[in-house]
Design a protein around this motif. Structure first.
Motif, PDB file in Angstrom:
ATOM      1  N   GLY A   1       0.818  -1.120  -0.050  1.00 18.50           N
ATOM      2  CA  GLY A   1      -0.153  -0.246  -0.119  1.00 18.50           C
ATOM      3  C   GLY A   1       0.940   1.212   0.078  1.00 18.50           C
ATOM      4  O   GLY A   1       2.233   1.236   0.336  1.00 18.50           O
ATOM      5  N   VAL A   2       0.301   2.337  -0.227  1.00 23.59           N
ATOM      6  CA  VAL A   2       1.032   3.641  -0.432  1.00 23.59           C
ATOM      7  C   VAL A   2       0.196   4.754   0.512  1.00 23.59           C
ATOM      8  O   VAL A   2      -1.057   4.760   0.290  1.00 23.59           O
ATOM      9  N   LEU A   3       1.104   5.490   1.222  1.00 22.75           N
ATOM     10  CA  LEU A   3       0.728   6.835   1.697  1.00 22.75           C
ATOM     11  C   LEU A   3       1.092   7.805   0.990  1.00 22.75           C
ATOM     12  O   LEU A   3       2.337   8.027   0.735  1.00 22.75           O
ATOM     13  N   LEU A   4       0.292   8.729   0.464  1.00 25.51           N
ATOM     14  CA  LEU A   4       0.711  10.013  -0.362  1.00 25.51           C
ATOM     15  C   LEU A   4       0.624  10.989   0.248  1.00 25.51           C
ATOM     16  O   LEU A   4      -0.489  11.339   0.616  1.00 25.51           O
TER      17      LEU A   4
ATOM     18  N   ALA B   1      -4.299   2.845  -1.015  1.00 29.68           N
ATOM     19  CA  ALA B   1      -3.560   4.087  -1.246  1.00 29.68           C
ATOM     20  C   ALA B   1      -4.799   5.067  -0.164  1.00 29.68           C
ATOM     21  O   ALA B   1      -5.613   5.074  -0.297  1.00 29.68           O
ATOM     22  N   VAL B   2      -3.683   5.748   0.682  1.00 29.05           N
ATOM     23  CA  VAL B   2      -4.518   6.902   1.322  1.00 29.05           C
ATOM     24  C   VAL B   2      -3.890   8.064   1.138  1.00 29.05           C
ATOM     25  O   VAL B   2      -2.440   8.124   1.172  1.00 29.05           O
ATOM     26  N   ILE B   3      -4.490   9.236   0.716  1.00 27.07           N
ATOM     27  CA  ILE B   3      -3.684  10.445   0.598  1.00 27.07           C
ATOM     28  C   ILE B   3      -3.920  11.283   1.907  1.00 27.07           C
ATOM     29  O   ILE B   3      -5.059  11.535   2.380  1.00 27.07           O
ATOM     30  N   SER B   4      -2.785  12.241   2.037  1.00 27.70           N
ATOM     31  CA  SER B   4      -3.006  13.201   3.308  1.00 27.70           C
ATOM     32  C   SER B   4      -3.826  14.821   2.712  1.00 27.70           C
ATOM     33  O   SER B   4      -3.002  15.534   2.130  1.00 27.70           O
ATOM     34  N   GLY B   5      -4.982  14.545   2.545  1.00 24.98           N
ATOM     35  CA  GLY B   5      -5.956  15.744   1.896  1.00 24.98           C
ATOM     36  C   GLY B   5      -6.156  15.680   0.611  1.00 24.98           C
ATOM     37  O   GLY B   5      -5.627  15.242  -0.247  1.00 24.98           O
ATOM     38  N   PRO B   6      -7.741  15.673   0.273  1.00 28.96           N
ATOM     39  CA  PRO B   6      -7.895  15.200  -1.244  1.00 28.96           C
ATOM     40  C   PRO B   6      -7.694  16.180  -2.103  1.00 28.96           C
ATOM     41  O   PRO B   6      -7.236  17.487  -1.698  1.00 28.96           O
ATOM     42  N   ARG B   7      -7.573  16.047  -3.520  1.00 31.44           N
ATOM     43  CA  ARG B   7      -7.164  16.749  -4.547  1.00 31.44           C
ATOM     44  C   ARG B   7      -8.265  17.895  -4.721  1.00 31.44           C
ATOM     45  O   ARG B   7      -8.121  18.868  -5.278  1.00 31.44           O
ATOM     46  N   SER B   8      -9.520  17.460  -4.573  1.00 32.24           N
ATOM     47  CA  SER B   8     -10.776  18.695  -4.689  1.00 32.24           C
ATOM     48  C   SER B   8     -11.887  17.653  -3.836  1.00 32.24           C
ATOM     49  O   SER B   8     -11.772  16.896  -3.289  1.00 32.24           O
ATOM     50  N   ALA B   9     -13.114  18.457  -4.171  1.00 34.42           N
ATOM     51  CA  ALA B   9     -14.104  17.884  -3.305  1.00 34.42           C
ATOM     52  C   ALA B   9     -14.633  16.577  -3.798  1.00 34.42           C
ATOM     53  O   ALA B   9     -15.308  15.768  -3.272  1.00 34.42           O
TER      54      ALA B   9
END
Length: 351
Positions: free
Chosen positions: A134-137, A157-165
Motif C-alpha cells: 500500500g501507499v501513503l501519499l 492508497a490513502v492521501i493526506s488531503g483530497p485533491r478536490s471535493a
C-alpha cells in the motif's frame, strides 16, 4: 533424549499443526487467529493464543506474506524535493505519526521521494512490480499524476488531503476551512479590520479551503473581502517574505496577517520587522500548523493547530484496513473514506 515420539522444542520451531492440535481446533482456525480475523469466537481465540504461548510458536512472516501475495511493506511517497521535506515541520510530524502507529505491526515503512519526472517514472516502475502492499501519499497537488496511477495499478492508497471535493481515493485531512475561520474571527475579536491572508500553494485543495474560510469569516463579520489583501505564497519562508513585501506595498494600512503556514508566518515576521512594524502592536500575526516554528518565534506565534501526527496515525489505520480487505470499495463508509480531523486555535503573544 526424547522418548515415546516426543520432540525437543529446542531443536526446531513448533508447527501450525501442532498449535492446532494443542488448541483442539483446525489449522485454518489457528491461521485466522494469528492473522487477526474477526471470524473467530473469543473462547477459540483464547485457546489458540494459549497454545501459541505454551509451544512458543512464532509465525513465519515471510511465508505468510508470500502465500498471501504480500510484501509486508508500505511506501510513504512524498512528491516534493527532499529539501522541502527536511525543512518543513509538517513532514516530520506526519512521519512521526505514521511511524508510531505502524510500530506495533509487522509492516516495514519505505520513504520515497518523487519530486521530479524521473523520480515519478522510477516510482511507477517500482509500484507496478507490486513491491509494496500500500501507499501513503503526502502533499498532493491538483495536477499530480500519482493518485490516478495508484488507482490504475489497484494499489491500496490513502492521501493526506483530497485533491478536490470530488476525490475518489481515501483521504485524511484537517478542517482547513474551519481553522482559517477561527484565525480570522480571532483577529476580528482583537479589533483588527484590515486582515490580509498569505495563502499556501493554490493547487493544493487544503490551501483553497483556507482561502474559503478566510473570505467567509470576513463576510460574516461584516467586513468587505478585498482581493488585494490576498497574496499567494508557497508554504516556504521565502514565499512568506515575498508575499508580505507585496502586501505592505499594496496595503500599508493593513493591521493583521493570517499566514497559511507557520513557516510563511516566520518569513512575514522578518519583513514586518525590517519595515519597522511591531508585532502585535502594529500588525497582529497568526500562522497555521502550530509547529515548533510557532513556539520559538519572537513573539511566540498564535497558530491554528493542525493535528498532523494524528493524521498520520489515521492514514495508517485506513490503509491497513484496505490492505486487509476489511473495507471493500463497494461498502466503504464515506465518513471514514474522507476523514476530517478538527483544528484548534492556539493563542500566543503575536496577536
Amino acid at each position: 533424549m526424547p522418548v515415546n515420539g516426543e520432540r525437543s522444542r529446542s531443536s526446531r520451531r513448533p508447527t501450525l499443526e501442532e498449535v492446532a492440535a494443542r488448541a483442539g481446533v483446525g489449522r485454518g482456525t489457528v491461521s485466522r487467529v494469528i492473522n487477526g480475523s474477526p471470524r473467530v469466537s473469543e473462547a477459540t481465540r483464547a485457546a489458540v493464543e494459549a497454545a501459541v504461548a505454551e509451544l512458543g510458536y512464532v509465525p513465519n512472516t515471510a511465508a505468510r506474506a508470500l502465500a498471501a501475495n504480500r510484501t509486508d511493506a508500505i511506501a510513504l511517497v512524498v512528491p516534493e524535493p527532499e529539501t522541502r521535506f527536511f525543512s518543513e515541520p509538517y513532514f516530520s510530524d506526519m512521519l512521526r505519526g505514521v511511524g508510531a502507529e505502524l510500530s506495533d505491526s509487522e509492516m516495514q515503512l519505505l520513504l520515497i521521494f518523487a519530486g521530479s519526472d524521473r523520480e515519478r517514472q522510477r516510482l511507477a516502475q517500482y509500484l507496478a512490480a507490486h513491491r509494496v502492499d500500500g501507499v501513503l501519499l503526502v502533499s498532493v497537488h491538483a495536477d499530480d499524476p500519482l493518485p490516478d496511477m495508484l488507482s490504475q495499478l489497484e494499489i491500496p492508497a490513502v492521501i493526506s488531503g483530497p485533491r478536490s471535493a470530488a476525490e475518489t481515493l481515501t483521504s485524511v485531512d484537517s478542517d482547513n476551512y474551519g481553522g482559517a475561520r477561527s484565525a480570522v474571527e480571532h483577529l476580528f475579536s482583537r479589533g483588527r479590520r484590515r486582515i490580509a491572508h498569505i495563502t499556501g500553494r493554490l493547487d493544493v485543495y487544503g490551501a483553497q479551503r483556507r482561502v474559503d474560510g478566510y473570505r467567509d469569516a470576513l463576510s460574516d463579520a461584516g467586513l468587505p473581502v478585498d482581493e488585494g489583501l490576498i497574496e499567494p505564497g508557497d508554504f516556504t519562508d521565502e514565499g512568506g517574505r515575498r508575499a508580505m513585501t507585496t502586501l505592505l506595498e499594496r496595503h500599508p494600512d493593513l493591521d493583521a496577517v493570517f499566514a497559511g503556514s507557520d513557516v510563511m508566518a516566520a518569513g512575514a515576521r522578518q519583513v514586518l520587522r525590517e519595515a519597522g512594524r511591531s508585532v502585535p502592536g502594529d500588525v497582529a500575526l497568526v500562522g497555521y500548523d502550530d509547529s515548533a516554528v510557532a513556539r520559538h518565534m519572537d513573539p511566540p506565534l498564535t497558530s491554528v493547530r493542525q493535528p498532523i501526527e494524528e493524521m498520520g496515525r489515521a492514514m495508517i489505520d485506513l490503509l491497513l484496513a484496505e490492505i486487509a480487505g476489511r473495507r471493500p470499495a463497494t461498502s466503504r463508509d464515506p465518513r471514514r473514506q474522507h476523514a476530517v480531523l478538527p483544528t484548534e486555535l492556539v493563542e500566543r503573544a503575536s496577536s
